[in-house]
Motif scaffolding. Structure first.
Motif, PDB file in Angstrom:
ATOM      1  N   GLY A   3      15.278  -5.205 -39.107  1.00  0.00           N
ATOM      2  CA  GLY A   3      15.755  -6.427 -38.498  1.00  0.00           C
ATOM      3  C   GLY A   3      15.806  -6.424 -36.987  1.00  0.00           C
ATOM      4  N   TYR A   4      15.240  -5.418 -36.345  1.00  0.00           N
ATOM      5  CA  TYR A   4      15.172  -5.433 -34.889  1.00  0.00           C
ATOM      6  C   TYR A   4      13.796  -4.951 -34.473  1.00  0.00           C
ATOM      7  CZ  TYR A   4      16.103  -0.412 -35.270  1.00  0.00           C
ATOM      8  OH  TYR A   4      16.036   0.908 -35.590  1.00  0.00           O
ATOM      9  N   PHE A   5      13.410  -5.324 -33.257  1.00  0.00           N
ATOM     10  CA  PHE A   5      12.110  -4.914 -32.741  1.00  0.00           C
ATOM     11  C   PHE A   5      12.211  -3.449 -32.331  1.00  0.00           C
ATOM     12  CE2 PHE A   5      12.068  -9.535 -31.987  1.00  0.00           C
ATOM     13  CZ  PHE A   5      10.951  -9.843 -32.730  1.00  0.00           C
ATOM     14  N   GLY A  53      27.790  -9.843 -33.880  1.00  0.00           N
ATOM     15  CA  GLY A  53      27.026 -10.758 -33.028  1.00  0.00           C
ATOM     16  C   GLY A  53      26.120 -11.663 -33.830  1.00  0.00           C
ATOM     17  N   ILE A  54      25.502 -11.109 -34.853  1.00  0.00           N
ATOM     18  CA  ILE A  54      24.638 -11.918 -35.724  1.00  0.00           C
ATOM     19  C   ILE A  54      25.477 -12.954 -36.473  1.00  0.00           C
ATOM     20  CG2 ILE A  54      23.131 -11.833 -37.756  1.00  0.00           C
ATOM     21  CD1 ILE A  54      21.824 -10.903 -35.158  1.00  0.00           C
ATOM     22  N   SER A  55      26.655 -12.550 -36.923  1.00  0.00           N
ATOM     23  CA  SER A  55      27.534 -13.501 -37.617  1.00  0.00           C
ATOM     24  C   SER A  55      27.936 -14.646 -36.698  1.00  0.00           C
ATOM     25  CB  SER A  55      28.788 -12.790 -38.128  1.00  0.00           C
ATOM     26  OG  SER A  55      28.452 -11.822 -39.083  1.00  0.00           O
ATOM     27  N   ILE A  56      28.232 -14.342 -35.447  1.00  0.00           N
ATOM     28  CA  ILE A  56      28.590 -15.387 -34.496  1.00  0.00           C
ATOM     29  C   ILE A  56      27.416 -16.323 -34.257  1.00  0.00           C
ATOM     30  CG2 ILE A  56      29.201 -15.813 -32.074  1.00  0.00           C
ATOM     31  CD1 ILE A  56      30.916 -13.236 -32.262  1.00  0.00           C
ATOM     32  N   LEU A  57      26.221 -15.766 -34.097  1.00  0.00           N
ATOM     33  CA  LEU A  57      25.033 -16.608 -33.897  1.00  0.00           C
ATOM     34  C   LEU A  57      24.814 -17.519 -35.092  1.00  0.00           C
ATOM     35  CD1 LEU A  57      22.434 -17.307 -32.246  1.00  0.00           C
ATOM     36  CD2 LEU A  57      21.300 -15.574 -33.649  1.00  0.00           C
ATOM     37  N   TRP A  58      24.911 -16.972 -36.290  1.00  0.00           N
ATOM     38  CA  TRP A  58      24.712 -17.778 -37.490  1.00  0.00           C
ATOM     39  C   TRP A  58      25.787 -18.847 -37.622  1.00  0.00           C
ATOM     40  CZ3 TRP A  58      23.154 -13.894 -41.921  1.00  0.00           C
ATOM     41  CH2 TRP A  58      21.920 -13.319 -41.600  1.00  0.00           C
ATOM     42  N   ALA A  59      27.020 -18.527 -37.242  1.00  0.00           N
ATOM     43  CA  ALA A  59      28.089 -19.528 -37.286  1.00  0.00           C
ATOM     44  C   ALA A  59      27.802 -20.655 -36.292  1.00  0.00           C
ATOM     45  CB  ALA A  59      29.435 -18.879 -36.992  1.00  0.00           C
ATOM     46  N   LEU A  60      27.271 -20.310 -35.117  1.00  0.00           N
ATOM     47  CA  LEU A  60      26.901 -21.341 -34.145  1.00  0.00           C
ATOM     48  C   LEU A  60      25.789 -22.230 -34.691  1.00  0.00           C
ATOM     49  CD1 LEU A  60      27.026 -19.324 -30.793  1.00  0.00           C
ATOM     50  CD2 LEU A  60      28.637 -21.061 -31.603  1.00  0.00           C
ATOM     51  N   THR A  81      15.801 -16.307 -32.922  1.00  0.00           N
ATOM     52  CA  THR A  81      17.035 -15.960 -32.225  1.00  0.00           C
ATOM     53  C   THR A  81      17.791 -14.850 -32.943  1.00  0.00           C
ATOM     54  OG1 THR A  81      18.181 -17.791 -33.321  1.00  0.00           O
ATOM     55  CG2 THR A  81      17.337 -18.197 -31.094  1.00  0.00           C
ATOM     56  N   SER A  82      17.739 -14.831 -34.267  1.00  0.00           N
ATOM     57  CA  SER A  82      18.401 -13.748 -35.012  1.00  0.00           C
ATOM     58  C   SER A  82      17.757 -12.407 -34.714  1.00  0.00           C
ATOM     59  CB  SER A  82      18.352 -14.024 -36.515  1.00  0.00           C
ATOM     60  OG  SER A  82      19.076 -15.175 -36.839  1.00  0.00           O
ATOM     61  N   LEU A  83      16.432 -12.353 -34.756  1.00  0.00           N
ATOM     62  CA  LEU A  83      15.731 -11.097 -34.457  1.00  0.00           C
ATOM     63  C   LEU A  83      15.948 -10.661 -33.013  1.00  0.00           C
ATOM     64  CD1 LEU A  83      12.332 -11.598 -36.306  1.00  0.00           C
ATOM     65  CD2 LEU A  83      14.079  -9.885 -36.823  1.00  0.00           C
ATOM     66  N   GLU A  84      15.899 -11.615 -32.110  1.00  0.00           N
ATOM     67  CA  GLU A  84      16.043 -11.279 -30.692  1.00  0.00           C
ATOM     68  C   GLU A  84      17.453 -10.771 -30.389  1.00  0.00           C
ATOM     69  OE1 GLU A  84      14.161 -10.268 -27.606  1.00  0.00           O
ATOM     70  OE2 GLU A  84      13.053 -11.612 -28.927  1.00  0.00           O
ATOM     71  N   LEU A  85      18.466 -11.456 -30.902  1.00  0.00           N
ATOM     72  CA  LEU A  85      19.845 -11.003 -30.676  1.00  0.00           C
ATOM     73  C   LEU A  85      20.100  -9.668 -31.368  1.00  0.00           C
ATOM     74  CD1 LEU A  85      22.633 -11.578 -29.470  1.00  0.00           C
ATOM     75  CD2 LEU A  85      23.224 -12.662 -31.646  1.00  0.00           C
ATOM     76  N   ASN A  86      19.572  -9.502 -32.568  1.00  0.00           N
ATOM     77  CA  ASN A  86      19.738  -8.232 -33.283  1.00  0.00           C
ATOM     78  C   ASN A  86      19.107  -7.088 -32.492  1.00  0.00           C
ATOM     79  OD1 ASN A  86      20.759  -6.795 -35.491  1.00  0.00           O
ATOM     80  ND2 ASN A  86      18.788  -6.876 -36.535  1.00  0.00           N
ATOM     81  N   SER A  87      17.948  -7.321 -31.906  1.00  0.00           N
ATOM     82  CA  SER A  87      17.296  -6.286 -31.092  1.00  0.00           C
ATOM     83  C   SER A  87      18.095  -6.001 -29.834  1.00  0.00           C
ATOM     84  CB  SER A  87      15.889  -6.730 -30.700  1.00  0.00           C
ATOM     85  OG  SER A  87      15.091  -6.894 -31.829  1.00  0.00           O
ATOM     86  N   LEU A  88      18.552  -7.054 -29.174  1.00  0.00           N
ATOM     87  CA  LEU A  88      19.344  -6.879 -27.952  1.00  0.00           C
ATOM     88  C   LEU A  88      20.598  -6.063 -28.236  1.00  0.00           C
ATOM     89  CD1 LEU A  88      20.031  -7.611 -24.956  1.00  0.00           C
ATOM     90  CD2 LEU A  88      21.218  -9.601 -25.904  1.00  0.00           C
ATOM     91  N   LEU A  89      21.312  -6.425 -29.277  1.00  0.00           N
ATOM     92  CA  LEU A  89      22.547  -5.705 -29.597  1.00  0.00           C
ATOM     93  C   LEU A  89      22.274  -4.293 -30.100  1.00  0.00           C
ATOM     94  CD1 LEU A  89      24.605  -8.595 -31.220  1.00  0.00           C
ATOM     95  CD2 LEU A  89      24.849  -7.623 -28.933  1.00  0.00           C
ATOM     96  N   HIS A  90      21.175  -4.105 -30.815  1.00  0.00           N
ATOM     97  CA  HIS A  90      20.830  -2.759 -31.290  1.00  0.00           C
ATOM     98  C   HIS A  90      20.604  -1.804 -30.119  1.00  0.00           C
ATOM     99  CE1 HIS A  90      19.010   0.443 -33.659  1.00  0.00           C
ATOM    100  NE2 HIS A  90      18.029   0.464 -32.771  1.00  0.00           N
ATOM    101  N   TRP A  91      19.941  -2.274 -29.091  1.00  0.00           N
ATOM    102  CA  TRP A  91      19.595  -1.409 -27.967  1.00  0.00           C
ATOM    103  C   TRP A  91      20.675  -1.356 -26.897  1.00  0.00           C
ATOM    104  CZ3 TRP A  91      16.003   1.954 -28.848  1.00  0.00           C
ATOM    105  CH2 TRP A  91      14.983   1.651 -29.740  1.00  0.00           C
ATOM    106  N   THR A  92      21.568  -2.339 -26.826  1.00  0.00           N
ATOM    107  CA  THR A  92      22.563  -2.343 -25.758  1.00  0.00           C
ATOM    108  C   THR A  92      23.997  -2.143 -26.264  1.00  0.00           C
ATOM    109  OG1 THR A  92      22.698  -4.762 -25.839  1.00  0.00           O
ATOM    110  CG2 THR A  92      21.179  -3.793 -24.229  1.00  0.00           C
ATOM    111  N   LEU A  93      24.398  -2.860 -27.309  1.00  0.00           N
ATOM    112  CA  LEU A  93      25.764  -2.773 -27.847  1.00  0.00           C
ATOM    113  C   LEU A  93      25.728  -2.624 -29.368  1.00  0.00           C
ATOM    114  CD1 LEU A  93      27.220  -5.754 -25.795  1.00  0.00           C
ATOM    115  CD2 LEU A  93      27.694  -3.337 -25.391  1.00  0.00           C
ATOM    116  N   PRO A  94      25.387  -1.450 -29.877  1.00  0.00           N
ATOM    117  CA  PRO A  94      25.215  -1.289 -31.326  1.00  0.00           C
ATOM    118  C   PRO A  94      26.471  -1.586 -32.153  1.00  0.00           C
ATOM    119  CG  PRO A  94      24.667   0.748 -30.161  1.00  0.00           C
ATOM    120  CD  PRO A  94      25.098  -0.233 -29.145  1.00  0.00           C
TER     121      PRO A  94
END
Length: 170
Positions: A4-6, A82-89, A63-76
């Motif tokens: 689920g992440y790049f 973070g994905i739950s918040i994006l999906w709720a939005l 956006t799910s893949l991009e945010l998942n990748s960002l959080l995986h590499w910066t704030l695991p």
């Protein structure tokens, strides 16, 4: 794409390239949807939602893949939340757009996505948290659900379609 992440370093160049790829597809999907919706023939107008909902699905996936990748590499530690918040939005946006434009499938899609988010929060995101944080999360989600249900009920009169009178039917 792995788990689920790049699976490459998260760098602005790669983000920009992915945005260009998805951006062109998104622009095409929404433009075709708009063009078909503007047509007067009913057969062509019925194709417009396919492209519109396809564009929304593509935006959701990107956006799910991009945010998942960002959080995986910066704030695991914040990846699942973070994905739950994006999906709720997204769910809130779908419900709001469905109410505003009076589009029932979009409202139902938002409600379904919100149910998925609630299930994900309870079953996945809170799995390894301490009990006090679980209780706080349950209270917070409950408050959001109550507020959302009040807003939905308040705007429900917009969903009622005016039934034609007997004179108008003839």
């Amino acid at each position: 794409c792995d788990s689920g992440y790049f699976n490459m370093e998260y760098a602005p160049l790669y983000v920009g390239m992915r945005f260009m790829d998805f951006g062109v597809l998104l622009a095409m999907m929404f433009t075709v949807s708009w063009l078909f919706a503007a047509r007067s023939q009913t057969q062509e107008r019925s194709i417009a939602p396919v492209f519109g909902y396809g564009g929304l699905l593509l935006l959701f996936l990107y956006t799910s893949l991009e945010l998942n990748s960002l959080l995986h590499w910066t704030l695991p530690k914040f990846q699942t939340g973070g994905i739950s918040i994006l999906w709720a939005l997204f769910a809130i946006a779908f419900i709001t757009g469905g109410i505003w434009k009076n589009v029932a499938p979009l409202r139902y899609l938002g409600l379904l996505l919100f149910c998925i988010v609630v299930g994900k929060v309870f079953l996945v995101d809170l799995e390894h948290m301490e009990m006090i944080y679980r209780v706080i999360a349950f209270i917070a989600v409950s408050i959001f659900l109550l507020l959302g249900s009040f807003a939905y009920i308040r705007s429900s009169r917009k969903f009622i379609r005016n039934q034609p009178s007997m004179e108008e039917r003839k």
